[in-house]
Scaffold this motif. Structure first.
Motif, PDB file in Angstrom:
ATOM      1  N   GLU A   1      61.922 -72.414 -71.000  1.00 15.45           N
ATOM      2  CA  GLU A   1      62.940 -71.549 -71.103  1.00 15.45           C
ATOM      3  C   GLU A   1      62.966 -70.174 -71.713  1.00 15.45           C
ATOM      4  OE1 GLU A   1      67.562 -72.420 -72.859  1.00 15.45           O
ATOM      5  OE2 GLU A   1      66.129 -74.099 -72.847  1.00 15.45           O
ATOM      6  N   GLU A   2      62.164 -70.202 -72.833  1.00 17.80           N
ATOM      7  CA  GLU A   2      61.849 -68.891 -73.590  1.00 17.80           C
ATOM      8  C   GLU A   2      61.225 -67.885 -72.403  1.00 17.80           C
ATOM      9  OE1 GLU A   2      62.630 -67.570 -76.764  1.00 17.80           O
ATOM     10  OE2 GLU A   2      64.081 -69.151 -76.504  1.00 17.80           O
ATOM     11  N   PHE A   3      60.025 -68.063 -71.860  1.00 16.40           N
ATOM     12  CA  PHE A   3      59.444 -67.284 -70.806  1.00 16.40           C
ATOM     13  C   PHE A   3      60.245 -66.955 -69.655  1.00 16.40           C
ATOM     14  CE2 PHE A   3      55.456 -69.439 -72.384  1.00 16.40           C
ATOM     15  CZ  PHE A   3      54.877 -68.426 -73.174  1.00 16.40           C
ATOM     16  N   ALA A   4      60.984 -68.022 -69.288  1.00 17.74           N
ATOM     17  CA  ALA A   4      62.126 -67.527 -67.948  1.00 17.74           C
ATOM     18  C   ALA A   4      63.137 -66.359 -68.415  1.00 17.74           C
ATOM     19  CB  ALA A   4      62.608 -68.591 -67.508  1.00 17.74           C
ATOM     20  N   ASN A   5      63.450 -66.549 -69.628  1.00 19.29           N
ATOM     21  CA  ASN A   5      64.588 -65.728 -70.255  1.00 19.29           C
ATOM     22  C   ASN A   5      63.830 -64.381 -70.577  1.00 19.29           C
ATOM     23  OD1 ASN A   5      66.582 -67.330 -69.679  1.00 19.29           O
ATOM     24  ND2 ASN A   5      66.433 -68.397 -71.723  1.00 19.29           N
ATOM     25  N   GLY A   6      62.778 -64.198 -71.393  1.00 20.61           N
ATOM     26  CA  GLY A   6      62.131 -63.177 -72.021  1.00 20.61           C
ATOM     27  C   GLY A   6      60.663 -62.969 -71.208  1.00 20.61           C
TER      28      GLY A   6
ATOM     29  N   LEU B   1      62.082 -70.993 -62.013  1.00 18.36           N
ATOM     30  CA  LEU B   1      60.919 -70.882 -61.337  1.00 18.36           C
ATOM     31  C   LEU B   1      60.689 -69.426 -60.909  1.00 18.36           C
ATOM     32  CD1 LEU B   1      58.365 -71.890 -60.150  1.00 18.36           C
ATOM     33  CD2 LEU B   1      59.561 -72.368 -58.129  1.00 18.36           C
ATOM     34  N   LEU B   2      61.961 -68.965 -60.268  1.00 20.03           N
ATOM     35  CA  LEU B   2      61.792 -67.576 -59.780  1.00 20.03           C
ATOM     36  C   LEU B   2      61.589 -66.453 -60.981  1.00 20.03           C
ATOM     37  CD1 LEU B   2      64.598 -67.957 -56.890  1.00 20.03           C
ATOM     38  CD2 LEU B   2      62.273 -68.856 -57.189  1.00 20.03           C
ATOM     39  N   ARG B   3      62.205 -66.677 -61.896  1.00 17.37           N
ATOM     40  CA  ARG B   3      62.180 -65.718 -63.085  1.00 17.37           C
ATOM     41  C   ARG B   3      60.609 -65.729 -63.477  1.00 17.37           C
ATOM     42  NH1 ARG B   3      67.814 -67.298 -64.522  1.00 17.37           N
ATOM     43  NH2 ARG B   3      67.073 -69.016 -65.927  1.00 17.37           N
ATOM     44  N   LEU B   4      60.158 -67.025 -63.812  1.00 14.64           N
ATOM     45  CA  LEU B   4      58.557 -67.115 -64.095  1.00 14.64           C
ATOM     46  C   LEU B   4      57.786 -66.235 -62.992  1.00 14.64           C
ATOM     47  CD1 LEU B   4      58.490 -70.717 -65.090  1.00 14.64           C
ATOM     48  CD2 LEU B   4      58.289 -68.887 -66.836  1.00 14.64           C
ATOM     49  N   VAL B   5      58.043 -66.620 -61.970  1.00 13.32           N
ATOM     50  CA  VAL B   5      57.177 -66.018 -60.652  1.00 13.32           C
ATOM     51  C   VAL B   5      57.625 -64.392 -60.847  1.00 13.32           C
ATOM     52  CG1 VAL B   5      57.131 -65.591 -58.278  1.00 13.32           C
ATOM     53  CG2 VAL B   5      57.282 -67.788 -59.218  1.00 13.32           C
TER      54      VAL B   5
END
Length: 210
Positions: free
Chosen positions: A23-28, A106-110
């Motif tokens: 969640e943190e990596f997806a957001n920031g 997933l898309l934010r991480l990618v």
């Protein structure tokens, strides 16, 4: 949380860290996410985070592995062998588009990993070993459709998958900027239904023999 309980449940602690980090990596992103915040979300401490994952970068790689592993499992659960080719290709496409809708993180991480030029994915042996089963499934459907005289010849399944992926990826990944620039929210159920119908018709128009 009691440290004795944490030590008695290493898998639970590891999983909580992984989910909090996702969640943190997806957001920031990698650089925007804070280790102390991840530890707080996971109800543990930074020492345990480093104990299980080694570094912030290794944790980011583990999050990517977990996200792609979940996608891989969902792909393997697809059972389209008993369907006629047109229905099978339609359901496969809808699976891809629905998965992106349901897993925007997933898309934010990618997106973030693309900023790093896939540096952390390239370091992962697990992701390299995750051969996407959906490519083989797609190839089988295309072959059945071609043999039945329904689909055009020599459609490359990998290129088609990339195209299908892009058709679903864009409106999820860019939904806020699309709304800001075009004044339409493509994340609503009505708009999404119209887009899926349009994409499906475009897909079949390309595949079907005239």
């Amino acid at each position: 949380m009691n440290q004795t309980k944490i030590k008695r449940d290493p898998e639970g602690t590891r999983r909580r860290i992984l989910l909090a980090a996702a969640e943190e990596f997806a957001n920031g992103g990698l650089f925007g996410a804070r280790v102390d915040q991840i530890a707080r979300r996971a109800e543990t401490n930074e020492r345990m985070l480093y104990y299980y994952f080694g570094s912030k970068e290794q944790l980011f790689t583990a999050v990517l592995e977990h996200a792609f592993g979940a996608l891989n499992e969902a792909e393997r659960a697809l059972d389209l062998g008993g369907l006629a080719p047109v229905e099978a290709i339609t359901r496969l496409a809808h699976f891809v588009w629905d998965y992106y809708r349901d897993h925007p993180d997933l898309l934010r991480l990618v997106n973030n990993e693309n900023l790093h030029e896939a540096r952390y994915m390239q370091k992962s042996t697990r992701i390299h070993e995750m051969i996407s089963p959906i490519i083989a499934t797609l190839g089988s459907i295309l072959a059945r459709g071609e043999a039945a005289g329904l689909f055009r010849n020599n459609v490359d399944p990998l290129r088609l998958y990339v195209t299908l992926s892009g058709m679903g990826y864009y409106i999820v990944s860019n939904r806020y900027t699309l709304n800001a620039t075009l004044g339409r929210d493509f994340s609503t159920s009505a708009e999404r239904g119209e887009i899926i119908q349009l994409n499906t018709e475009m897909l079949l128009a390309f595949l079907m023999r005239k």
